[in-house]
Design a protein around this motif. Structure first.
Motif, PDB file in Angstrom:
ATOM      1  N   LEU A  23      20.774 -12.670  13.084  1.00 15.65           N
ATOM      2  CA  LEU A  23      20.351 -11.754  14.053  1.00 15.65           C
ATOM      3  C   LEU A  23      19.142 -11.398  14.202  1.00 15.65           C
ATOM      4  CD1 LEU A  23      23.205  -9.296  13.284  1.00 15.65           C
ATOM      5  CD2 LEU A  23      23.127 -10.895  15.312  1.00 15.65           C
ATOM      6  N   TYR A  39      32.629   1.125  18.887  1.00 19.93           N
ATOM      7  CA  TYR A  39      31.994   0.934  17.661  1.00 19.93           C
ATOM      8  C   TYR A  39      30.856   2.030  17.748  1.00 19.93           C
ATOM      9  CZ  TYR A  39      33.345  -3.488  15.781  1.00 19.93           C
ATOM     10  OH  TYR A  39      34.052  -4.245  15.118  1.00 19.93           O
ATOM     11  N   ARG A  99      22.354   0.572  14.079  1.00 17.85           N
ATOM     12  CA  ARG A  99      21.785  -0.525  15.065  1.00 17.85           C
ATOM     13  C   ARG A  99      22.548  -0.344  16.176  1.00 17.85           C
ATOM     14  NH1 ARG A  99      21.404  -6.147  12.063  1.00 17.85           N
ATOM     15  NH2 ARG A  99      23.671  -6.130  12.052  1.00 17.85           N
ATOM     16  N   LEU A 100      23.741  -0.177  16.146  1.00 17.30           N
ATOM     17  CA  LEU A 100      24.573  -0.420  17.273  1.00 17.30           C
ATOM     18  C   LEU A 100      24.020   0.762  18.479  1.00 17.30           C
ATOM     19  CD1 LEU A 100      27.932  -1.656  16.126  1.00 17.30           C
ATOM     20  CD2 LEU A 100      26.107  -2.924  16.897  1.00 17.30           C
ATOM     21  N   LYS A 154      23.400 -13.150  21.947  1.00 19.44           N
ATOM     22  CA  LYS A 154      24.263 -12.237  20.989  1.00 19.44           C
ATOM     23  C   LYS A 154      24.271 -10.875  21.650  1.00 19.44           C
ATOM     24  CE  LYS A 154      22.599 -15.005  16.985  1.00 19.44           C
ATOM     25  NZ  LYS A 154      21.247 -15.184  16.963  1.00 19.44           N
ATOM     26  N   GLY A 155      24.739  -9.853  21.143  1.00 20.02           N
ATOM     27  CA  GLY A 155      25.160  -8.705  21.518  1.00 20.02           C
ATOM     28  C   GLY A 155      23.792  -7.777  21.903  1.00 20.02           C
ATOM     29  N   PRO A 156      23.884  -6.754  22.754  1.00 19.13           N
ATOM     30  CA  PRO A 156      23.091  -6.040  23.165  1.00 19.13           C
ATOM     31  C   PRO A 156      21.939  -5.339  22.295  1.00 19.13           C
ATOM     32  CG  PRO A 156      25.041  -4.963  23.962  1.00 19.13           C
ATOM     33  CD  PRO A 156      25.243  -6.295  23.439  1.00 19.13           C
ATOM     34  N   ALA A 157      22.726  -4.811  20.949  1.00 21.99           N
ATOM     35  CA  ALA A 157      22.072  -4.109  20.163  1.00 21.99           C
ATOM     36  C   ALA A 157      21.030  -5.045  19.457  1.00 21.99           C
ATOM     37  CB  ALA A 157      22.904  -3.719  19.182  1.00 21.99           C
ATOM     38  N   VAL A 158      21.077  -6.657  19.252  1.00 15.30           N
ATOM     39  CA  VAL A 158      20.128  -7.282  18.625  1.00 15.30           C
ATOM     40  C   VAL A 158      19.550  -8.103  19.583  1.00 15.30           C
ATOM     41  CG1 VAL A 158      21.358  -7.437  16.639  1.00 15.30           C
ATOM     42  CG2 VAL A 158      21.893  -8.976  18.237  1.00 15.30           C
ATOM     43  N   ALA A 184      31.603 -15.636  19.431  1.00 18.35           N
ATOM     44  CA  ALA A 184      30.203 -15.627  18.897  1.00 18.35           C
ATOM     45  C   ALA A 184      29.361 -14.635  19.496  1.00 18.35           C
ATOM     46  CB  ALA A 184      29.888 -17.009  19.476  1.00 18.35           C
ATOM     47  N   ASN A 185      29.908 -13.874  20.450  1.00 20.73           N
ATOM     48  CA  ASN A 185      29.162 -12.674  21.131  1.00 20.73           C
ATOM     49  C   ASN A 185      28.956 -11.520  20.386  1.00 20.73           C
ATOM     50  OD1 ASN A 185      27.721 -13.688  23.374  1.00 20.73           O
ATOM     51  ND2 ASN A 185      29.557 -13.460  24.563  1.00 20.73           N
ATOM     52  N   ARG A 233      32.442   5.092  16.492  1.00 23.95           N
ATOM     53  CA  ARG A 233      32.139   5.167  15.035  1.00 23.95           C
ATOM     54  C   ARG A 233      30.816   5.626  14.292  1.00 23.95           C
ATOM     55  NH1 ARG A 233      34.875   0.404  12.378  1.00 23.95           N
ATOM     56  NH2 ARG A 233      32.722  -0.569  12.321  1.00 23.95           N
ATOM     57  N   GLN A 234      29.918   5.009  14.947  1.00 28.95           N
ATOM     58  CA  GLN A 234      28.544   5.322  14.206  1.00 28.95           C
ATOM     59  C   GLN A 234      28.272   6.932  14.744  1.00 28.95           C
ATOM     60  OE1 GLN A 234      25.399   2.344  14.919  1.00 28.95           O
ATOM     61  NE2 GLN A 234      26.450   1.513  13.409  1.00 28.95           N
ATOM     62  N   TYR A 294      30.910  -1.628  24.038  1.00 31.58           N
ATOM     63  CA  TYR A 294      30.484  -1.362  22.562  1.00 31.58           C
ATOM     64  C   TYR A 294      31.243   0.039  22.253  1.00 31.58           C
ATOM     65  CZ  TYR A 294      26.598  -4.095  20.675  1.00 31.58           C
ATOM     66  OH  TYR A 294      25.866  -4.925  20.295  1.00 31.58           O
ATOM     67  N   GLU A 344      26.935  -9.227  15.942  1.00 36.80           N
ATOM     68  CA  GLU A 344      26.740  -8.121  15.292  1.00 36.80           C
ATOM     69  C   GLU A 344      27.477  -6.937  15.111  1.00 36.80           C
ATOM     70  OE1 GLU A 344      26.404  -8.724  18.522  1.00 36.80           O
ATOM     71  OE2 GLU A 344      26.946  -7.147  19.631  1.00 36.80           O
ATOM     72  N   GLU A 348      28.271  -5.351  11.480  1.00 37.26           N
ATOM     73  CA  GLU A 348      28.635  -3.751  11.318  1.00 37.26           C
ATOM     74  C   GLU A 348      29.758  -3.729  10.400  1.00 37.26           C
ATOM     75  OE1 GLU A 348      27.228  -1.010  11.804  1.00 37.26           O
ATOM     76  OE2 GLU A 348      28.809   0.548  12.178  1.00 37.26           O
TER      77      GLU A 348
END
Lengths: 630, 453
Positions: free
Chosen positions: B181, A552, A437-438, A89-93, B412-413, A555-556, A549, B416, B420
């Protein structure tokens, strides 16, 4: 009178994860620090499951690491199985988890503590706090010794008023085998602090030699092995081993159901709240009756021991029942329990009675950190220890407290949650608690915090240098990516088609290309004549994440900026909300109770409306504001 | 610490509001204040405004369509009412124009101001005397009370039920994704991405429907536009006159309407309706007529409903031009007095004689039905959604983030990132229904899934 050698700047009571980080941070900042523990041998002990990190938690560990703390480094030295969770999954999680050898981990922490300049250790239980005019001035030990200090950090974990339950038996105790701190608990109960009761549980430990591993699912660590600390390396890692997975079954559940009335949680002996995310096996079987199996994660306790920690079956059933249900599990048919599982009830202090600095509102100079504040987990404790240690020192220097904001660190999220909303169950970190989180990723913890740590004086010089080099490389390379262009056909149209799906029509900056989901540094290298091989891999990773990222993050950041005005307006702790015109009674009551430190914090109190905030702003403008006590 | 005095003016996020009383007047003033106000105004006017100078200019919407023409004045920080950069737009006093302008401002990053917010900012930036503090506090109090009462009213019945239903589904989805997550190692019944995508599509449809209904409710308050179109000589002007003069309709003069010379304001079932007679649509070489047709097409694009008028006695083709959105069209067959055979009305076709006033009541009933929906008209039906403009904007924002989440989910990647988007979508719905904390979400996760080793 205390002799001169019993005078310190900061005294830390407790040698667990909160206590050690607090003492080390204070000492790194140059304060004369004393760590008092009832048993030096237990410094840095992992009293629950033998793992550091996990989702949300590893974010905290990396933040502590970025502030010069020792938890991540000790995890590198003690880690015997490393995994990156959510790696797809993405780097934030994404999160790191290290199964750790208890002995090696403890040794690593002990070594840090013993070798830290400005830090001394003393073994003895603390029985009393010296308080004058609501201001701390020292501590008295069991044998009557007195130590004085301007700041005292209390990190007594679950020791306060601890009571262990196994079946219908219960007795007063600290953590497994240790005596509880009853005298101190009694003393603290006399102070004007609100006390609550929480419970947590552990599974029975099992002798690994009595487990039939051939029947179990093996889970090896990741290769290449992840490294925890920004200053760590693979060379620090000891020998790596595997974890194993097995499951309870319907027979197990029947055994538990049959003896449920013997469980103190179901017969009324325990009525304190346990964590929702860490239910006992009794709870799981009852609340999720439709499931015919529950996972058990078998964690090795260390390289030099056969004992394992079967994570997932924490219980307070009588020993005989524990043995029966354990042996009904596949692979555990002949299991020998080395220590029975138990539930422990303990006191905690309502964290709403703390300032964000973790100093108690009632007693100046008295700081609380760790499980005493209603949290659970080594990582949560250590993070609070760090903050309390830093602020204990800053108090002695008459400087304002340092507390990271919610958009700067998970540490900030945790502390704000605790002091603003309190907690009714042991508080654990999750990524879903962080609205930003991001922004708050484990990969950028150093970029978020190391500069601040350096200013605070708690970052070792070596780490500051390494960080500065990394940051400089990052900036240089980012500039390079933005200013260097890839020309169509630079490396041949076939390469472009293969990587991008079509030919480049015009030139693109390398940064633009890197923003595309399908392009990473390796692919970028194939598209360009530039040589990227000299860029360190951590820098490459950071550049990729920042590029992908970007939208996003922007925006954060906007959201952060929108809220920042509110965070900058301070509220005095002695503000008399009852006297403010127009506030509803509910708002007055809540504000008086929490005494928020900023308008932003006030806005996060449940039930406080935007119009209340407007009225507060108007009030602030029309009345002079008193100095905030620091 | 010294007395609380901000060292400089603080420019906060841009806010906008109607500064003149709502309703019709000769002029309406829309005020914009805050950070980036200048840049936003540039987007609206396509001009670089000079401070303290009234500029006569067009106001453009997001698609560069002209909303209105009027004056824009730029008050540069700190010399403005709030102390921030402020732009005042003077437009025609038609509520629809002001609404459209506000909507556009919101698209460009501003948000609708809360009651008393301009004054509050003025006060915080030392623009208002201290003695006025109490007065402002009172204002905030009374207006929020009023807003709260209005909000409660508007949230009664069907609307709140529906928003809550969307929220429930959204929370359910977030619960699954956040569990993915935060608890990847747990054995929870994972929903596959495809499944989540499917749910998201359903949710989007649901929200879409809700948005349509909210717009309808908003229309109750702000009025609707109905355009009459058709081939030349189909009887458009006669129909306008008949509708404007019929007993159920009230004719009012519209001041300042130079753009639509042939229009009338009437009221249908409590809804303010502007009727616009457009130029007959046909190919032409006449420059003046071409200009008229171009305007007609613009009016048709902006109208809420279109009456496509045909002449039953004519043999020419009178098919609806393909530029017209047929979903908005009611075909009105005129001149049935010239024909023997009678035809039956349905939802899309109404037969009338503008000359003899036959079928007009049926037409008006059909218009009411289309404008307000069936529920509103039935006596035992739900109270109409008294959706406010801010509700519609909140729903639109939520919808936009649901779409974005949909895109993110298919890869799928980016789970997160989808999370958001869903968080922000929920935040927007929260504007309507109230706050929802991360801990509430965790509570959902723990009650639904068996988590914990």
């Amino acid at each position: 009178m205390t002799s001169k050698d019993q005078q310190y700047d900061v005294i830390v009571i407790g040698g667990g994860h909160a206590g050690t980080e607090a003492a080390l941070a204070a000492a790194r900042m140059g304060a004369q620090t004393l760590l008092i523990t009832h048993n030096i041998e237990t410094i840095g002990q992992m009293s629950c499951n033998p793992a550091i990190g996990g989702i949300g938690k590893s974010h905290l560990v990396k933040e502590i690491d970025a502030m010069g703390g020792v938890m991540a480094l000790a995890a590198d030295q003690g880690g015997i199985q490393f995994r990156v969770l959510n790696s797809r999954k993405g780097p934030a999680v994404r999160a790191t988890r290290a199964q750790s050898d208890r002995v090696l981990y403890k040794a690593a922490i002990r070594q840090q503590v013993e070798n830290q300049v400005n830090l001394q250790i003393f073994q003895q239980a603390v029985d009393d706090l010296l308080i004058e005019n609501d201001c701390i001035c020292g501590v008295v030990t069991q044998s009557g010794l007195t130590f004085s200090a301007q700041s005292v950090v209390l990190t007594t974990g679950t020791f306060l008023g601890g009571k262990i339950h196994i079946g219908n038996d219960n007795y007063s105790a600290g953590r497994a085998g240790d005596p509880p701190a009853i005298t101190l608990a009694k003393r603290l109960r006399e102070l004007s602090l609100r006390v609550g009761r929480l419970k947590t549980g552990t599974p029975p430990r099992i002798d690994g030699r009595s487990i039939d591993y051939s029947q179990l699912e093996e889970q090896p660590g990741d290769t290449p092995t992840p490294v925890f600390s920004f200053m760590g390396s693979r060379e620090l890692h000891p020998q790596q081993v595997s974890c194993f997975i097995t499951y309870t079954n319907e027979t197990t559940h029947e055994i538990i159901q049959q003896d449920l009335r013997l469980s103190p949680m179901y017969n009324g002996n325990i009525d304190s709240t346990g964590p929702r995310y860490c239910p006992s096996i009794e709870d799981k079987v009852t609340r999720f009756a439709e499931r015919n199996q529950h996972q058990i994660f078998i964690e090795p306790e260390g390289l030099q021991t056969h004992e394992v920690y079967p994570n997932g079956i924490s219980t307070s059933l009588p020993f005989e029942t524990q043995q029966k249900f354990v042996r009904s599990v596949k692979g555990f048919e002949n299991a020998h329990i080395t220590r029975p599982g138990y539930a422990i009830e303990y006191d905690y202090f309502d964290p709403r009675d703390l300032q964000p600095s973790l100093e108690t509102k009632a007693i100046q100079g008295l700081f609380f950190a760790g499980q005493i504040n209603g949290t659970t987990g080594y990582e949560e404790a250590a993070a609070q220890g760090l903050v309390a240690g830093i602020n204990a020192v800053r108090r002695t220097q008459e400087q304002d407290a340092w507390v990271p904001r919610r958009d700067q660190a998970y540490i900030g999220v945790m502390i704000d949650d605790l002091v603003t909303s309190g907690t009714i169950e042991p508080y654990r970190m999750f990524t879903s608690r962080a609205e930003f989180r991001l922004l708050l990723r484990q990969d950028n913890a150093d970029l978020r915090l190391s500069e601040m740590a350096n200013e605070l004086g708690c970052l070792p010089a070596k780490q500051w240098q390494a960080f500065s080099e990394k940051r400089e490389a990052l900036e240089t390379q980012q500039q390079r990516l933005k200013s260097c262009f890839v020309q169509p056909g630079e490396m041949g149209a076939e390469v472009e088609e293969k990587i991008l799906g079509k030919k480049l029509k015009h030139e693109y900056s390398m940064y633009e290309l890197l923003r595309r989901p399908e392009v990473d540094f390796e692919k970028l290298q194939q598209l360009s004549k530039q040589d990227f091989s000299s860029i360190p891999s951590t820098v490459k990773e950071q550049l990729e994440i920042q590029a992908k990222y970007a939208g996003y993050i922007e925006r954060q950041n906007l959201e952060v900026e929108k809220l920042s005005h509110q965070e900058e307006v301070k509220l005095s702790p002695d503000m008399n909300y009852a006297a403010i015109n127009g506030l509803s009674n509910e708002a007055k009551q809540k504000l008086m109770e929490i005494k928020p430190h900023t308008i932003g914090q006030a806005a996060r109190i449940s039930g406080i409306t935007p119009s209340t905030i407007s009225l507060l702003l108007v009030h602030l403008k029309s009345k002079p504001v008193q100095k905030i006590a620091s | 610490m010294p007395k609380f005095i901000p060292p400089t003016i603080v420019q906060k996020e841009p806010i906008c509001a109607l500064a003149t009383p709502p309703g019709k007047g000769a002029l309406a003033i829309v005020r914009l204040s805050g950070k980036n106000a200048y840049a936003i105004a540039k987007n609206i006017t396509h001009e670089s405004l000079l401070p303290r100078r009234a500029h006569y200019t067009a106001f453009y919407d997001a698609n560069d369509g002209i909303i209105d023409q009027g004056l824009a004045t730029y008050f540069q920080t700190p010399s403005s009412f709030t102390g921030e950069d402020v732009i005042e737009f003077h437009c025609h006093g038609n509520p629809l124009v002001a609404e459209l302008l506000l909507k556009t401002l919101c698209c460009l990053g501003a948000r609708l101001a809360t009651p008393g917010e301009f004054s509050l900012r003025a006060f915080l930036n030392n623009k208002i005397d201290l003695a006025q503090a109490e007065a402002i506090a009172d204002l905030i109090n009374s207006t929020t009370e009023q807003a709260a009462r209005t909000a409660t009213r508007s949230l009664q019945g069907a609307f709140s039920e529906r928003v809550n239903s969307v929220l429930t589904q959204l929370v359910q989805m977030r619960m699954h994704i956040e569990a993915h997550l935060d608890f990847p190692d747990e054995e929870i019944d994972r929903q596959q991405t495809t499944q989540l995508c499917k749910q998201l599509t359903l949710l989007e449809d649901f929200l879409d429907e809700l948005l349509q209904q909210a717009k309808l409710g908003e229309r109750l308050q702000t009025g609707a536009t109905i355009a009459i179109a058709g081939k030349p000589n189909a009887g458009k002007s006669s129909l306008l006159n008949v509708l404007a003069q019929s007993d159920v309709a009230i004719v009012t003069e519209i001041p300042g309407t130079t753009r639509d010379p042939l229009s009338a304001d009437i009221e249908i079932q409590g809804v303010a309706v502007r009727l616009i007679d457009t130029a007959g649509l046909r190919e032409t070489k006449d420059i003046v007529e071409a200009k008229g047709i171009e305007r007609a097409q613009q009016a048709l694009a902006q109208a809420d409903l279109i009456l496509w008028l045909t002449d039953v006695s004519s043999d020419d083709s009178q098919a609806i031009p393909k530029e017209i959105d047929v979903n908005k069209v009611i075909t009105v067959h005129n001149k049935i007095d010239l024909q023997e055979a009678s035809s039956l009305n349905d939802n899309e076709n109404i037969y009338i004689s503008a000359k003899n006033h036959t079928g007009i009541d049926e037409l008006i009933a059909q218009l009411a039905l289309r404008l307000l929906g069936e529920n509103v008209l039935s006596e035992n039906g739900d109270t109409p959604f008294l959706a406010r403009n801010r509700h519609v904007i909140a729903l639109q924002n939520a919808q936009q983030h649901l779409r974005s989440a949909q895109q993110r989910l298919s890869s799928a990647n980016e789970l997160e990132l989808a999370a958001e988007d869903l968080r922000i979508a929920q935040q927007n719905l929260g504007v309507i229904t109230g706050a929802f904390t991360p801990d509430d979400l965790l509570g959902k996760i723990f009650s639904e899934f068996c988590i914990g080793k």
